[in-house]
Design a protein around this motif. Structure first.
Motif, PDB file in Angstrom:
ATOM      1  N   PHE A 119      -1.468  -2.777 -17.163  1.00 39.75           N
ATOM      2  CA  PHE A 119      -0.754  -2.570 -16.633  1.00 39.75           C
ATOM      3  C   PHE A 119      -0.274  -4.109 -16.195  1.00 39.75           C
ATOM      4  CE2 PHE A 119       4.258  -1.396 -16.121  1.00 39.75           C
ATOM      5  CZ  PHE A 119       3.862  -0.183 -16.392  1.00 39.75           C
ATOM      6  N   VAL A 120       1.265  -4.444 -17.596  1.00 39.00           N
ATOM      7  CA  VAL A 120       1.309  -5.911 -16.932  1.00 39.00           C
ATOM      8  C   VAL A 120       2.985  -5.690 -17.033  1.00 39.00           C
ATOM      9  CG1 VAL A 120       1.860  -8.149 -18.250  1.00 39.00           C
ATOM     10  CG2 VAL A 120      -0.006  -6.768 -18.833  1.00 39.00           C
ATOM     11  N   THR A 121       3.964  -6.048 -15.896  1.00 39.66           N
ATOM     12  CA  THR A 121       4.914  -5.921 -15.561  1.00 39.66           C
ATOM     13  C   THR A 121       5.755  -6.948 -16.078  1.00 39.66           C
ATOM     14  OG1 THR A 121       4.883  -7.425 -13.714  1.00 39.66           O
ATOM     15  CG2 THR A 121       4.854  -5.160 -13.218  1.00 39.66           C
ATOM     16  N   GLN A 122       7.167  -6.500 -16.380  1.00 35.98           N
ATOM     17  CA  GLN A 122       8.259  -7.719 -16.978  1.00 35.98           C
ATOM     18  C   GLN A 122       7.976  -8.877 -16.831  1.00 35.98           C
ATOM     19  OE1 GLN A 122      11.641  -6.110 -17.506  1.00 35.98           O
ATOM     20  NE2 GLN A 122      12.277  -8.417 -18.455  1.00 35.98           N
ATOM     21  N   GLN A 163     -10.295 -18.053 -23.345  1.00 37.23           N
ATOM     22  CA  GLN A 163      -9.389 -17.310 -24.908  1.00 37.23           C
ATOM     23  C   GLN A 163      -8.290 -16.779 -24.892  1.00 37.23           C
ATOM     24  OE1 GLN A 163     -11.983 -17.091 -26.905  1.00 37.23           O
ATOM     25  NE2 GLN A 163     -13.387 -17.274 -25.602  1.00 37.23           N
ATOM     26  N   LEU A 164      -7.959 -17.343 -23.991  1.00 35.56           N
ATOM     27  CA  LEU A 164      -6.510 -17.150 -23.837  1.00 35.56           C
ATOM     28  C   LEU A 164      -6.109 -18.310 -24.091  1.00 35.56           C
ATOM     29  CD1 LEU A 164      -6.155 -14.133 -21.210  1.00 35.56           C
ATOM     30  CD2 LEU A 164      -5.215 -14.962 -23.649  1.00 35.56           C
ATOM     31  N   ILE A 192      -0.983 -11.243 -18.788  1.00 34.76           N
ATOM     32  CA  ILE A 192      -2.157 -10.527 -19.457  1.00 34.76           C
ATOM     33  C   ILE A 192      -3.539 -10.615 -19.322  1.00 34.76           C
ATOM     34  CG2 ILE A 192      -2.982  -9.972 -22.054  1.00 34.76           C
ATOM     35  CD1 ILE A 192       0.305 -11.093 -22.757  1.00 34.76           C
ATOM     36  N   GLY A 193      -4.160 -11.818 -18.963  1.00 36.02           N
ATOM     37  CA  GLY A 193      -5.109 -12.128 -19.030  1.00 36.02           C
ATOM     38  C   GLY A 193      -5.942 -11.638 -17.642  1.00 36.02           C
ATOM     39  N   GLN A 194      -4.520 -11.388 -17.097  1.00 30.50           N
ATOM     40  CA  GLN A 194      -5.561 -10.499 -15.352  1.00 30.50           C
ATOM     41  C   GLN A 194      -5.927  -9.140 -15.724  1.00 30.50           C
ATOM     42  OE1 GLN A 194      -1.768 -10.992 -12.999  1.00 30.50           O
ATOM     43  NE2 GLN A 194      -3.174 -12.631 -11.275  1.00 30.50           N
ATOM     44  N   GLU A 195      -5.633  -8.625 -16.597  1.00 35.53           N
ATOM     45  CA  GLU A 195      -5.277  -6.809 -16.691  1.00 35.53           C
ATOM     46  C   GLU A 195      -6.982  -7.294 -18.008  1.00 35.53           C
ATOM     47  OE1 GLU A 195      -3.839  -4.950 -15.361  1.00 35.53           O
ATOM     48  OE2 GLU A 195      -2.386  -6.580 -14.496  1.00 35.53           O
ATOM     49  N   ILE A 220       1.831 -14.984 -28.561  1.00 39.28           N
ATOM     50  CA  ILE A 220       1.626 -13.828 -27.067  1.00 39.28           C
ATOM     51  C   ILE A 220       1.159 -12.515 -28.165  1.00 39.28           C
ATOM     52  CG2 ILE A 220       2.231 -12.114 -25.623  1.00 39.28           C
ATOM     53  CD1 ILE A 220       1.488 -14.742 -24.288  1.00 39.28           C
ATOM     54  N   VAL A 221       1.787 -12.344 -29.114  1.00 37.58           N
ATOM     55  CA  VAL A 221       2.212 -10.298 -29.508  1.00 37.58           C
ATOM     56  C   VAL A 221       0.378 -10.595 -30.770  1.00 37.58           C
ATOM     57  CG1 VAL A 221       2.903  -8.936 -31.269  1.00 37.58           C
ATOM     58  CG2 VAL A 221       4.679  -9.971 -29.673  1.00 37.58           C
ATOM     59  N   SER A 222       0.865 -11.706 -31.523  1.00 37.61           N
ATOM     60  CA  SER A 222      -0.663 -11.890 -31.660  1.00 37.61           C
ATOM     61  C   SER A 222      -1.846 -11.477 -30.958  1.00 37.61           C
ATOM     62  CB  SER A 222      -0.847 -12.919 -32.394  1.00 37.61           C
ATOM     63  OG  SER A 222      -0.255 -13.639 -33.523  1.00 37.61           O
ATOM     64  N   THR A 223      -1.900 -12.293 -30.079  1.00 38.22           N
ATOM     65  CA  THR A 223      -3.219 -11.747 -28.950  1.00 38.22           C
ATOM     66  C   THR A 223      -2.990 -10.469 -28.946  1.00 38.22           C
ATOM     67  OG1 THR A 223      -2.501 -14.213 -28.165  1.00 38.22           O
ATOM     68  CG2 THR A 223      -3.546 -12.628 -26.846  1.00 38.22           C
TER      69      THR A 223
END
Length: 618
Positions: A119-122, A163-164, A192-195, A220-223
Motif C-alpha cells: 500500500f503506497v500512500t499519496q 531496478q527502480l 513503491i520500492g518499499q512495498e 512511474i505508471v510504466s513501472t
C-alpha cells in the motif's frame, strides 16, 4: 469480462525478470460488491458550536467491481468523490460503518492477505535524514521473513533499488521540507520500492503521480504496468492522467460524490458514454472528459444543469449495474489456491530483531537532532550562567543553595518534557503507515524509541551537574555529588515520560505544548518553594507534583536535619528548622523515590496505551 486475464503464465514472456518484475507468488482476484461507507457528522449549533445531533453522510454508495491478476485498475473522479476512501477500504485499512463484500480470492481480509499486499500512500512518508539505500534496507530487514537471511535481505533491497533506477541517488538522503534531498519522482519510486520488497500480489497506490511532471509520471505508471504484467493486481487512484497514461489502464472506475458512474475496460469507456448520449464536442483527453462528467459539466454550466447531468449518469449506470454484478458473480476463482490455509504468525520477525533494527534506524535518523550543537550549547551556556550566579555559595547562604536546587528541579522538568512532547506527534504518520502494514509490534517500536533517546537525555543533565555543582560550591564529597546526579537523572526520565504521555494522548504539537506548560507550572507552584502556606483544599496537588518529590530528594542529597548553619551573629540554627526546608521535610526518602518510580512507569504506560489507537482496524 473474459477469463483469459486469469492465465498469469501467458501475461509475461520474460522468465528471468528483474526482482520487481518477477511473477507474483500468489495471484489475487480482488472483488468488491455493493460497498457502502457512511460517517457521522455533528451538526453545528446556532452559535457555531457542535450540536448533540448528528447525521450520516454517505461517502461510498454501492460500488461494485473486480480486478484480476495482470490488470491495472484506475479510480478516477474529482476531489471528494471517494477515491481514496474506496482504495483504503479495499486495502483493509478502513474501519467504521463499512458495508458490502470485499474478498481476495473469495476470502475475507486476513493477516495472510496482508503479507501479500502493498500500500503506497499519496504522501511519501519517509525519514528525511536516511539515505535511499538505508530506507530500503531497513524496510527489508523488518518486512521480509526470517526464512531469508540478513545478507539476502540487504541484497534484495539493493536489487530493487537498481531496478527502480535509483542507483544514482542511492547514497543521497531522502530530504524533506527543510532539507534538500532526492527529487519528487525518486521519492515516489522509493515508496513503491518499499512495498515491492515483499513481492506483493496486490498493490494499492494513492495518487502515485501527484505533483510529478508528465515524463516522470509516465515512468512511474510504466513501472506499475510492468508490475501488473508479472501477474500482480494493481489498483490506484489518479486525479487527472494524461491521455498516454489513460490508455495504459486495463480497467477504470469513475466516481462522483461517492456514486459509481462507470466500471469496466478502459478502452471501452468512451463508447459507453457515447451509447448513453454523452460525446465530447471536440477531440480531447478521455480523462478530462470523464472528470467533466463527474463534475456534472457537459452542455449546461448552471448548478441545476450539473445536478441533472450527475443524476442522469448515475441512473444510466444503475441500469447497467445489474449486468456488471451478474458478470462478476459468474467469474470463478480459476487460480490455483497456492496460499496454504495454515495459520500465519502475525509477525515476520522476532521482537528482538524488530527492536534492534528500529533502534539502529532511530539513532541514524535522529543523530543530527540529538547531537545538535544548538542543544548542547544551550545546556552549557545555562550551566555556566548558573555556576557564575551561584559562585561558591556555602551552607551559610542556605537560601541561595535551596534556590539553586529548586532551579535544578524546574529547569530539568521543562527541558526533557518539551523534548519528549514532540516525539510521537512528529512520527504519527510514519507510525500509522508502518503499523498498518504490520511491519512491527508497537512494543518493540516503543522500547526502541525510549532507549534511543536515553543517551542525550542522560548525557546533557550530567554535563549540567558537573559544571554547576563545583562552581556553585555544593558539598564536595563523592556521596553527595553522585546522589545529586542520580536524583537529577531519575527526575529527567520521569519528566521525559510525562512528555511522551502528553504527546501520545494529544498528537497535536500546539495543544500538547500548551498542556505540558500548564501541567509543569502547576507542579512547580506546588513544589514547596514558592508558597509556604498552601490552603488545605489545594494542598493535595503536591502529592502528584514531580517537582515536589525531586526538590525534596535534592535537599536530602545535600543536607541532614541536624546539620547547622549560621543564622545570625554567633547564632547557629539547624537546617531542618529552616522554613523553606521544614515545609518540604528531610524525611521519608523512600516514599519520594517510590512516588517518582510510580510516575516513571505510569507515564510511559499511559503513552503506550495512547499509542495503541494507532494501527489498523483489522
Amino acid at each position: 469480462m473474459g477469463t483469459e486475464m486469469i492465465d498469469v503464465e501467458s501475461q509475461t514472456d520474460h522468465q528471468e525478470s528483474p526482482a520487481i518484475y518477477k511473477k507474483a507468488n500468489h495471484p489475487v482476484i480482488l472483488k468488491f460488491e455493493d460497498v457502502v461507507y457512511k460517517v457521522e457528522i455533528k451538526k453545528e449549533g446556532c452559535l457555531g458550536g457542535k450540536s448533540s445531533k448528528s447525521e450520516e453522510k454517505i461517502i461510498l454508495n454501492g460500488i461494485t467491481g473486480e480486478v484480476l491478476p495482470g490488470e491495472m485498475l484506475a479510480m478516477l473522479g474529482p476531489s471528494g468523490s471517494g477515491k481514496t476512501t474506496l482504495l483504503t477500504a479495499l486495502g483493509g485499512r478502513l474501519g467504521g460503518k463499512l458495508k458490502g463484500s470485499i474478498t481476495y480470492n473469495d476470502k475475507p481480509f486476513s493477516n495472510q492477505m496482508k503479507r501479500n499486499m502493498g500500500f503506497v500512500t499519496q504522501d511519501d512518508v519517509l525519514y528525511p535524514h536516511l539515505s535511499v539505500t538505508e530506507t530500503l534496507v531497513y524496510t527489508a530487514l523488518l518486512r521480509l521473513p526470517n526464512t531469508v537471511t540478513k545478507e539476502e535481505k540487504v541484497a534484495h533491497a539493493e536489487e530493487v533499488l537498481t531496478q527502480l533506477g535509483l542507483e544514482k541517488c542511492k547514497n543521497s538522503i531522502i530530504g524533506g521540507p527543510f532539507k534538500r534531498g532526492v527529487s519528487g519522482g525518486e521519492r515516489k519510486r522509493v515508496s513503491i520500492g518499499q512495498e515491492m520488497l515483499i513481492n506483493p500480489s496486490l498493490l494499492f497506490l494513492d495518487e502515485p503521480t501527484s505533483g510529478l511532471d508528465s515524463t516522470t509520471a509516465q515512468k512511474i505508471v510504466s513501472t506499475l504496468w510492468e508490475l501488473a504484467r508479472g501477474g500482480r493486481t494493481v489498483v490506484m487512484t489518479i486525479h487527472q492522467p494524461s491521455s498516454r497514461l489513460f490508455y495504459m489502464f486495463h480497467k477504470v472506475i469513475l466516481l462522483s460524490d461517492g456514486n459509481p458512474l462507470y466500471f469496466g475496460n478502459g478502452a471501452e469507456v468512451m463508447n459507453y458514454f457515447s451509447s448513453i448520449g454523452y460525446t465530447p464536442a471536440v477531440a480531447m483527453n478521455p480523462a478530462d472528459f470523464l472528470l467533466d462528467l463527474a463534475n456534472g459539466i457537459y452542455s449546461g454550466e448552471s448548478e441545476e444543469d450539473q445536478k441533472s447531468v450527475k443524476q442522469s449518469l448515475i441512473s444510466a449506470y444503475k441500469s447497467k449495474a445489474d449486468r456488471v454484478n451478474t458478470t462478476i458473480k459468474e467469474i470463478d476463482n480459476q487460480l490455483p489456491d497456492t496460499v496454504e490455509d495454515k495459520r500465519f504468525g502475525r509477525w515476520c520477525t522476532t521482537w528482538w530483531q524488530q527492536f534492534s533494527v528500529l533502534l539502529e534506524r532511530g539513532l541514524k535518523e535522529r543523530r543530527h537532532e540529538s547531537f545538535s550543537g544548538l542543544k548542547i550549547g544551550q545546556v552549557i551556556v545555562v550551566s555556566i550562567l548558573c555556576g557564575l550566579l551561584w559562585w561558591q555559595s556555602d551552607i551559610s547562604n542556605v537560601q541561595d543553595q535551596v534556590g539553586l536546587l529548586f532551579f535544578y528541579s524546574g529547569f530539568w522538568g521543562f527541558f526533557p518534557l518539551f523534548q519528549a512532547i514532540f516525539t510521537f506527534p512528529q512520527e504519527h504518520m510514519m507510525l500509522t503507515k508502518e503499523r498498518s502494514s504490520g511491519m512491527y509490534r508497537l512494543s518493540s517500536y516503543f522500547m526502541a524509541r525510549i532507549v534511543g533517546d536515553l543517551p542525550m537525555e542522560l548525557v546533557l543533565p550530567t554535563i549540567f551537574v558537573i559544571i554547576t555543582y563545583f562552581m556553585a560550591g555544593l558539598k564536595l564529597t563523592a556521596g553527595h555529588f553522585f546522589e545529586t546526579l542520580f536524583v537529577l537523572l531519575f527526575s529527567v526520565m520521569v519528566a521525559q515520560g510525562l512528555g511522551l504521555a502528553i504527546g501520545a494522548m494529544v498528537m497535536d504539537l500546539k495543544s500538547a505544548t500548551t498542556l505540558g506548560s500548564v501541567i509543569m507550572l502547576t507542579f512547580l507552584l506546588a513544589g514547596g518553594y514558592y508558597v509556604q502556606h498552601v490552603p488545605g483544599f489545594i494542598a493535595w496537588t503536591k502529592y502528584i507534583s514531580l517537582s515536589h518529590y525531586t526538590y525534596k530528594l535534592f535537599l536530602m542529597a545535600q543536607y541532614t536535619p541536624n546539620e547547622t548553619y549560621s543564622c545570625g551573629p554567633n547564632v547557629s540554627c539547624t537546617v531542618g528548622s529552616y522554613p523553606m526546608i521544614k515545609l518540604v521535610g528531610l524525611d521519608n526518602k523512600g516514599i519520594a523515590l517510590m512516588a517518582l518510580a510510580i510516575m516513571l512507569v505510569g507515564y510511559r504506560l499511559i503513552a503506550y496505551l495512547a499509542l495503541m489507537r494507532i494501527g489498523v482496524p483489522h
